[in-house]
Design an enzyme around this catalytic site. Structure first.
Site: not given
Ligand SMILES: Cc1ncc(COP(=O)(O)O)c(C=O)c1O
Length: 387
Positions: A130, A215, A244
């Site tokens: 994700f 990520d 986050k």
């Molecule tokens: C691993 C990862 N990458 C990207 C995102 C996307 O972040 P945002 O909701 O701040 O756009 C999330 C959100 O849960 C995530 O867990």
């Protein structure tokens, strides 16, 4: 997830709990009737320091009185101080940071940087991964139901099985710009990468001259028991993606890379609010707090005790308990939604990671007593059913 409240005015793009949360104290959230809940979901990972951390709030208030916003075209002492602080926590190969406002934007920046710096199109990501919901980040995200309504997505993305070094290596070729992986897949069910897999990803990227990005939107900022999850294995990526809890719950995204990558970047990328003074003040206070309070060590201690305890749950209810630090997933044998509702009734707010995984990612400041009580509540609802 439960129904949204009647009369809601928000575009119904995702499900909502009907609870109205009005304030927080440590790891506790209070609703508009004054009821206390223990937040076992850290407000979706952004509340690692507690979603009303007094030091972060104070830093934002102080900064707000001086300057709410100044574009990144100007120098800004608070931005400089924040970037110095962040880079000081990372290996010296990291020298350049692009600041944005969310995880998905930070992923977008990583994709654009990789394509531009390599002049290549292909992005190799993992099944169950994700990475966010803007079209580029969504193209790297795996789940079909998140992708399908918005197709066609960005071309050039390939998904390979997670933790399968051979499949990853086979997918990486001279057209590959970027390998994009979460060291622990969060939304996809809490799956922890092996060190061998991440090392193989590093080798595959080096073999063809692609960039390797981790990520760490969910795993970063002490969540897994290290300031950044990659430090567990010492496999250093070319691009590190953070968001986050990086600014203690204030919106922020950061795409961190090397001077060499920046030197190969062609074109432009920009965000009006990225790196704004409030986010930087919050980020500076947040990183100071995480270090001073030894939150990584706390995540490791509470997380490993929690995982060991939850592994004692009956096998006819729980298929597997996985996790690293305070990023824990219980793979249940049935759907998770009724268990989340039963926990909420008892005053504990947990979140899912897919249809059958109960995810526990409490604020890292959770007290020993609240964590123990939260684990007991999970044990109770899982053992005795969700009723
Ligand atoms: C691993 C990862 N990458 C990207 C995102 C996307 O972040 P945002 O909701 O701040 O756009 C999330 C959100 O849960 C995530 O867990």
């Amino acid at each position: 997830m439960t129904e949204r409240s009647p009369g809601a005015r928000e575009f119904a793009a995702s499900s909502h709990r009907p609870l109205a949360i009005v304030r927080a104290e440590g790891a506790a959230l209070f609703d508009d009737r004054g009821r206390r809940y223990v937040d076992l979901g850290a407000t979706h990972g952004a509340g690692s320091l507690g979603p009303a951390n007094p030091e972060v709030a104070e830093a934002i208030a102080r900064q707000a009185k001086d300057l709410l916003h100044i574009g990144s075209g100007y120098r800004s002492p608070v931005r400089t101080a924040f970037l110095e602080k962040l880079l000081g926590l990372l290996p010296s190969s990291f020298e350049k940071v692009f600041l944005s406002n969310s995880g998905t934007e930070a992923v977008e920046a990583a994709i654009k940087i990789a394509r531009s710096a390599t002049g290549r199109p292909k992005v190799v990501a993992a099944m169950r991964g994700f990475h966010g919901r803007t079209l580029g980040a969504l193209s790297a995200t795996w789940r079909r139901e998140l992708r399908e309504p918005f197709e066609p997505l960005v071309p050039g993305f390939t998904h390979v099985p997670f933790n399968d070094a051979g499949a990853l290596d086979a997918a990486v070729d001279p057209s590959t710009a970027l390998i994009l992986l979460e060291p622990v897949q969060g939304e996809g069910g809490v799956h922890v990468a092996t060190g061998e897999y991440l090392a193989a990803a590093r080798r595959a990227a080096d073999r063809v001259g692609a960039l390797l990005a981790f990520d760490e939107v969910q795993t970063g900022i002490a969540r897994t028991g290290r300031m950044f999850a990659f430090q567990h294995w010492n496999v250093v990526p070319d691009v590190l993606i953070l968001a986050k809890s990086l600014a203690g719950g204030f919106p922020i995204g950061a795409t961190v890379t090397t001077a060499a990558v920046e030197g190969r970047f062609r074109g432009s990328h920009h965000s009006t609010f990225g790196g704004n003074p409030l986010a930087c003040a919050a980020g500076l206070a947040a990183l100071d707090f995480v270090e001073r309070e030894h939150l990584a060590e706390r995540a490791e201690r509470l997380g490993s005790a929690g995982i060991a305890r939850l592994r004692g749950l009956p096998a006819d209810r729980v298929r597997e308990v996985r996790g690293l630090g305070l990023l824990i997933g219980l793979e249940l044998r049935t759907k998770v939604a009724p268990y989340l509702a039963a926990l909420e009734e008892r005053g504990y707010l947990a979140i899912p990671a897919g249809a059958t995984v109960l995810r526990l990612i409490p604020p890292l400041v959770i007290s020993d007593a609240d964590w123990a009580a939260g684990l007991a509540a999970v044990e109770e609802v899982v053992t005795h059913g969700s009723g």
